[in-house]
Design a protein around this motif. Structure first.
Motif, PDB file in Angstrom:
ATOM      1  N   ASN A   9      50.570  56.230 135.438  1.00 29.73           N
ATOM      2  CA  ASN A   9      51.562  57.107 136.069  1.00 29.73           C
ATOM      3  C   ASN A   9      52.717  56.304 136.667  1.00 29.73           C
ATOM      4  N   PHE A  10      52.403  55.158 137.259  1.00 31.91           N
ATOM      5  CA  PHE A  10      53.433  54.286 137.822  1.00 31.91           C
ATOM      6  C   PHE A  10      54.335  53.758 136.705  1.00 31.91           C
ATOM      7  N   GLU A  11      53.732  53.410 135.579  1.00 32.06           N
ATOM      8  CA  GLU A  11      54.499  52.934 134.432  1.00 32.06           C
ATOM      9  C   GLU A  11      55.482  54.013 133.966  1.00 32.06           C
ATOM     10  N   GLN A  12      55.017  55.253 133.888  1.00 33.87           N
ATOM     11  CA  GLN A  12      55.893  56.383 133.516  1.00 33.87           C
ATOM     12  C   GLN A  12      57.019  56.548 134.535  1.00 33.87           C
ATOM     13  N   PHE A  13      56.675  56.450 135.813  1.00 29.36           N
ATOM     14  CA  PHE A  13      57.649  56.547 136.899  1.00 29.36           C
ATOM     15  C   PHE A  13      58.741  55.492 136.728  1.00 29.36           C
ATOM     16  N   ARG A  25      54.408  43.597 137.926  1.00 22.78           N
ATOM     17  CA  ARG A  25      54.400  44.841 138.706  1.00 22.78           C
ATOM     18  C   ARG A  25      53.075  45.575 138.570  1.00 22.78           C
ATOM     19  N   LEU A  26      52.584  45.676 137.357  1.00 20.59           N
ATOM     20  CA  LEU A  26      51.333  46.395 137.142  1.00 20.59           C
ATOM     21  C   LEU A  26      50.147  45.643 137.743  1.00 20.59           C
ATOM     22  N   ASN A  27      50.155  44.305 137.663  1.00 22.81           N
ATOM     23  CA  ASN A  27      49.092  43.526 138.290  1.00 22.81           C
ATOM     24  C   ASN A  27      49.132  43.642 139.812  1.00 22.81           C
ATOM     25  N   LEU A  28      50.336  43.789 140.352  1.00 26.18           N
ATOM     26  CA  LEU A  28      50.471  43.950 141.799  1.00 26.18           C
ATOM     27  C   LEU A  28      49.815  45.247 142.292  1.00 26.18           C
TER      28      LEU A  28
END
Length: 151
Positions: A9-13, A25-28
């Motif tokens: 969802n964060f990736e879509q955002f 960012r995703l690892n964070l």
């Protein structure tokens, strides 16, 4: 919501807003979710940089925290002097905070009666609430007893 769904969802955002989707960012998201307590951004920076083999920069942590705030996974919970305290709120139920001004301890709590009273006040005032937070500042039981023992 599990962490993988949150990351999707964060990736879509990020994509919808024209931001780069990076591995850092995703690892964070994982690092911040596993931090486990309230934090100031500098505390998080030391945690992430100290436990990361990827060479994540301070600025990446700051920018990612800001983006996760916009996304709704992190929220600012307390302003105390020149300090700002955050928490990873994704998947956590709504709650309020007691803050010890002596030691900085933060105690989370939830009371239906407070929520009901806030709803009643908003209804009486024809006010549509979007969000709220309640912070009560005082002295925790440990600090209070250590003051009493010094007498």
């Amino acid at each position: 919501m599990d962490i993988q769904e949150l990351k999707r969802n964060f990736e879509q955002f990020l994509k919808q807003r024209g931001y780069k989707v990076t591995k850092s960012r995703l690892n964070l998201v994982d690092k911040i979710a596993s931090y486990g307590s309230h934090f100031e951004i500098e505390q998080l920076v030391h945690y992430v940089v100290g436990s990361s083999k990827d060479g994540v920069s301070r600025s990446t942590v700051y920018r990612t925290v800001k983006l996760l705030q916009e996304f709704g996974a992190i929220r600012e919970v307390i302003k105390l002097g020149n300090r700002t305290i955050y928490e990873f709120s994704a998947g956590k139920p709504h709650h309020e905070h007691l803050v010890c001004v002596e030691c900085g301890k933060i105690i989370e709590f939830y009371k239906d009666e407070i929520e009901e009273l806030q709803d009643k006040v908003c209804q009486e005032m024809d006010f549509t609430p979007l969000h709220h937070r309640l912070e009560i500042f005082g002295i925790c039981s440990e600090c209070k007893s250590s003051h009493e023992n010094r007498r």
